[in-house]
Design a protein around this motif. Structure first.
Motif, short mmCIF file in Angstrom:
data_model
loop_
_atom_site.label_atom_id
_atom_site.label_comp_id
_atom_site.label_asym_id
_atom_site.label_seq_id
_atom_site.Cartn_x
_atom_site.Cartn_y
_atom_site.Cartn_z
N GLU A 137 0.83 -1.20 0.00
CA GLU A 137 0.00 0.00 0.00
C GLU A 137 0.87 1.26 0.00
OE1 GLU A 137 -3.09 0.79 -0.26
OE2 GLU A 137 -4.37 -0.84 0.39
N VAL A 140 2.04 1.81 -3.48
CA VAL A 140 0.92 2.31 -4.28
C VAL A 140 0.66 3.78 -3.95
CG1 VAL A 140 -1.61 2.10 -4.39
CG2 VAL A 140 -0.19 0.10 -4.74
N GLU A 145 -1.17 5.71 -7.01
CA GLU A 145 -2.04 4.76 -7.70
C GLU A 145 -3.05 4.21 -6.72
OE1 GLU A 145 0.74 1.83 -9.06
OE2 GLU A 145 0.93 2.76 -11.04
N PRO A 147 -4.64 0.28 -5.24
CA PRO A 147 -4.25 -1.13 -5.18
C PRO A 147 -4.83 -1.93 -6.34
CG PRO A 147 -5.43 -0.47 -3.18
CD PRO A 147 -5.48 0.69 -4.11
N SER A 148 -4.12 -2.96 -6.77
CA SER A 148 -4.63 -3.77 -7.88
C SER A 148 -5.02 -5.19 -7.44
CB SER A 148 -3.59 -3.86 -9.00
OG SER A 148 -2.47 -4.60 -8.57
N ALA A 154 0.30 -4.21 -4.36
CA ALA A 154 1.31 -3.79 -5.34
C ALA A 154 1.69 -4.92 -6.29
CB ALA A 154 2.55 -3.29 -4.59
N HIS A 332 -6.38 -3.21 -11.99
CA HIS A 332 -6.81 -1.85 -12.33
C HIS A 332 -7.86 -1.82 -13.43
CE1 HIS A 332 -2.84 -0.18 -10.52
NE2 HIS A 332 -3.82 -0.17 -9.63
#
Lengths: 458, 265
Positions: A137, A140, A145, A147-148, A154, A332
């Protein structure tokens, strides 16, 4: 919800991103193999799943009773419970608690619900600095960005990228230092974050579990960042969806035995921590205030309906890890906090939009998610139900609607059907048809077009 | 005349649901299914109409259209002892989804349940109901078997198709690594999300290439058409055939052809 682009655009970008594809490739084998090994080692895994489902279904059927008991126990141990209908209410409540504590810095353990209510940006606009303490986190966050992946935020970042991000962001360090190994990155993150933990005024964590019996909340981490976030600051805020509730500590143990195994193949996360109220009497440390912010944000709408089982979800991420679509496009592309199969159900139900309505269609309904879900959530059934809803709401456009209607009419009339086939067979060999008919063009982007068998061909 | 002296007892009456993809692309699959079913003493009647189980509508959100088709198909199938389908996905539609689709529909719930109980995918039928005799011809060469998701997860069929193939003299059956992963066909998905479908196919064809097999086979023609297209686009020479054709010993039929095969424009 990322409304600037469509699912199709984001998926296309993901497929063409070699760094992302490399990162996804590494993750895939790791998560799948490790989970399989862990499950094989535990003969009672399936029995635990059945028990966990019983527990969750029981709580959902008696929610007011258990929520009430939970709240009483929290209060009895010196904490406070705050009931928040929606994201707005939750943000405001958390801000209020932080402002009353004159908070300047907030240490955050990983919380997907925090992402769901877009908490960090909100705090920042009110002059409060949230610092993510989970390494993924944190990465990110410094990359600005989202989180994915719900367990490995990450996942989409390679360690080379992370090293570059650290070099760019931690400017007070020796530029010639080595950051080749994950251990180097971890050590650097630790030293950066240690200061943040020590000066944070408030710690905000999520909760993997809320235990009605004792009014406890539980988190699991591999880094211990959740513990430092919740123990060092003066104020601990737990932010959770109400569906994390279980009746007893024994029940919590059942869920915990499934959680890490399903998520990463560990028998248990490195740290499993229970919090019950603020510091008491002789305690030398611990927060002075303990708050539980319980969020609805559309969850109660799922009760009693065809998506109720979604509330069993323990956020292990197994469905993401095994989903071939997620494996191809990453998190994403799904456009919101929750990706993969569980996201394809949660996003249209909690955060509906026309783009969200696409998500349930972006699946072959292969069913692997349901196979690996520790809570046996019937994800393919729900994805199909969401497709039916989208169709009924007129979100499925022409010419698809007409094609479906024509198809179901033609197949019932033997002669028409045979005439249609007799026409289609030669047409599928014509270059003009293959070049102009949209589904055939779609097919041919990546594959050769098969040609129909000629009768009697040997 | 049936095998083993059963001359006086007529064999079970089978409704053979050919499937739309077989009708359009590869009628020899239905022919092979017919041969196999006759070999085990069945009387086979191809279903004339409806020709479709309704799955395209069902999976695209058109539950009403699917329901109408389902009711018509159920009525057409009721006179038979069994329904056999040379495809896991259509068999799964009838066995698993018809009862769900018609769960709230009075008498149709029971009619759907009854049809579901007597509907079988071809290899399932030839294993559980009317076992195919031991010797079923011979085959030379290596064959990779692809599990369709409907066979794996809706029908629970993993061993049966492999066992049937293994009984063929001379066959060299290869396992595809990561067999539990979907090939990316998924019906309409493949043309709605062609690039994701292609990426999934790429993983599967890579795994198929790793087996070194000369032939690829499966119970589902949809998967096979999709994979044949990907293999050919990538210049791979693997021959693609339906499992019914291999079991029926139809070695003289050309494998699935594409517009990009050598010698075609």
């Amino acid at each position: 919800m990322n409304t600037a682009s469509s699912f199709h655009d984001r998926a296309a970008a993901a497929l063409e991103n070699p760094v992302l594809q490399q990162a996804l490739g590494h993750a895939r084998a790791r998560f799948i193999d490790k989970r399989e090994a862990a499950v094989k080692k535990l003969p009672e895994f399936d029995a635990l799943r059945d028990r966990a489902i019983e527990i969750k279904d029981h709580v959902l059927a008696h929610l007011p009773f258990y929520l009430d008991h939970f709240a009483r126990q929290v209060e009895a141990s010196g904490g406070q419970v705050h009931w928040c209908d929606d994201a707005d209410a939750a943000r405001k409540k958390i801000l209020d608690i932080c402002q009353k504590a004159n908070a300047r810095t907030v240490a955050k353990g990983k919380t997907m619900v925090g992402e769901e209510i877009a908490l960090n940006d909100f705090l920042q606009t009110h002059g409060i600095r949230p610092v993510e303490t989970d390494l993924g986190e944190y990465l990110v966050q410094i990359r600005k960005e989202t989180p994915s992946h719900i367990v490995a935020p990450a996942l989409h970042i390679t360690k080379e990228q992370a090293a570059a991000d650290f070099r760019a962001h931690h400017r007070d360090r020796d530029p010639s230092r080595k950051l080749d190994h994950i251990a180097d990155l971890l050590a650097e993150a630790r030293s950066v974050l240690r200061q943040e933990f020590l000066q944070a005024d408030v710690g905000i964590t999520g909760a993997n579990l809320l235990v009605a019996e004792t009014g406890s909340t539980a988190i699991v981490t591999n880094e211990g960042n959740g513990d430092l976030s919740q123990s060092l600051p003066q104020v601990h805020i737990v932010l959770a969806g109400f569906e994390k509730l279980v009746p007893t500590l024994e029940d919590a143990a059942v869920i915990l035995r499934l959680l890490a195994r399903s998520a990463t193949g560990q028998e248990a996360s490195v740290y499993t921590s229970f919090s019950t109220g603020p510091r008491r009497g002789d305690d030398v440390d611990g927060p002075r205030e303990f708050h539980v912010v319980l969020l609805d944000n559309g969850r109660s709408r799922l009760l009693g309906g065809e998506f109720q089982e979604m509330l069993r979800c323990i956020r292990c991420g197994a469905c993401l890890n095994h989903c071939p679509v997620y494996q191809a496009i990453g998190g994403h592309a799904y456009g919101w906090v929750y990706p993969g199969p569980m996201g394809a159900v949660l996003t249209p139900t909690l955060n509906p939009s026309s783009d969200a309505a696409t998500l349930p269609f972006a699946s072959t309904l292969c069913g692997r998610c349901e196979d690996v879900c520790p809570m046996r959530i019937p994800l393919p059934r729900m994805l199909r139900a969401l497709r039916h809803q989208a169709f009924a709401r007129g979100l499925v456009k022409q010419p698809e609607k007409l094609t479906l209607a024509t198809w179901s009419w033609v197949v019932k009339h033997r002669r028409l059907y045979r005439i249609m086939l007799a026409g289609m067979r030669p047409a599928l060999r014509w270059k003009l048809v293959a070049d102009l008919v949209p589904p055939l063009r779609s097919w041919r982007r990546q594959r050769a077009l098969p040609v129909p068998q000629v009768k009697g061909q040997r | 005349m049936g095998p083993g002296g059963e001359m006086d007892r007529p064999g079970p009456r089978i409704a053979l649901l050919r499937t739309c993809l077989v009708d359009l692309y590869r009628p020899s699959v239905a022919e092979a299914a017919g041969i196999l079913l006759q070999r085990v003493g069945c009387l086979v009647t191809p279903v004339a109409a409806p020709a479709c189980c309704g799955q395209p509508n069902y999976n695209s959100g058109d539950a009403n259209g699917a329901t109408k088709t389902a009711k018509q198909l159920i009525a057409a199938l009721e006179p038979y002892d069994y329904v056999v389908v040379p495809a896991g996905s259509c068999a799964g539609m009838i066995r698993v989804h018809y009862p769900n689709l018609l769960a709230d529909d009075g008498e149709w719930r029971h009619r759907a349940g009854d049809i579901a109980k007597k509907t079988f995918e071809l290899t399932q039928f030839l294993t559980e109901i009317k076992p195919l005799p031991r010797t079923t011809g011979s085959w030379s060469g290596s064959v990779a078997y692809h599990d369709s998701c409907s066979c794996l997860r809706e029908l629970g069929l993993k061993k049966a198709p492999r066992d049937l193939l293994c009984r063929i003299d001379g066959i060299d059956l290869r396992d595809i690594p990561d067999a539990e992963s979907c090939c990316g066909f998924g019906g309409a998905f493949t043309v709605k999300f062609p690039d994701i479908s292609g990426a999934m196919a790429q993983r599967k064809t890579g795994a198929i290439a790793d087996t070194g097999a000369e032939t690829l086979t499966s119970t589902d023609l949809g998967c096979l058409l999709h994979l044949a297209g990907k293999l050919r686009r990538d210049g791979q020479k693997v021959a693609v055939r339906h499992i019914a054709e291999i079991l029926a010993g139809m070695m003289d039929i050309a494998p699935i052809e594409t517009s990009e095969d050598e010698g075609r424009s």
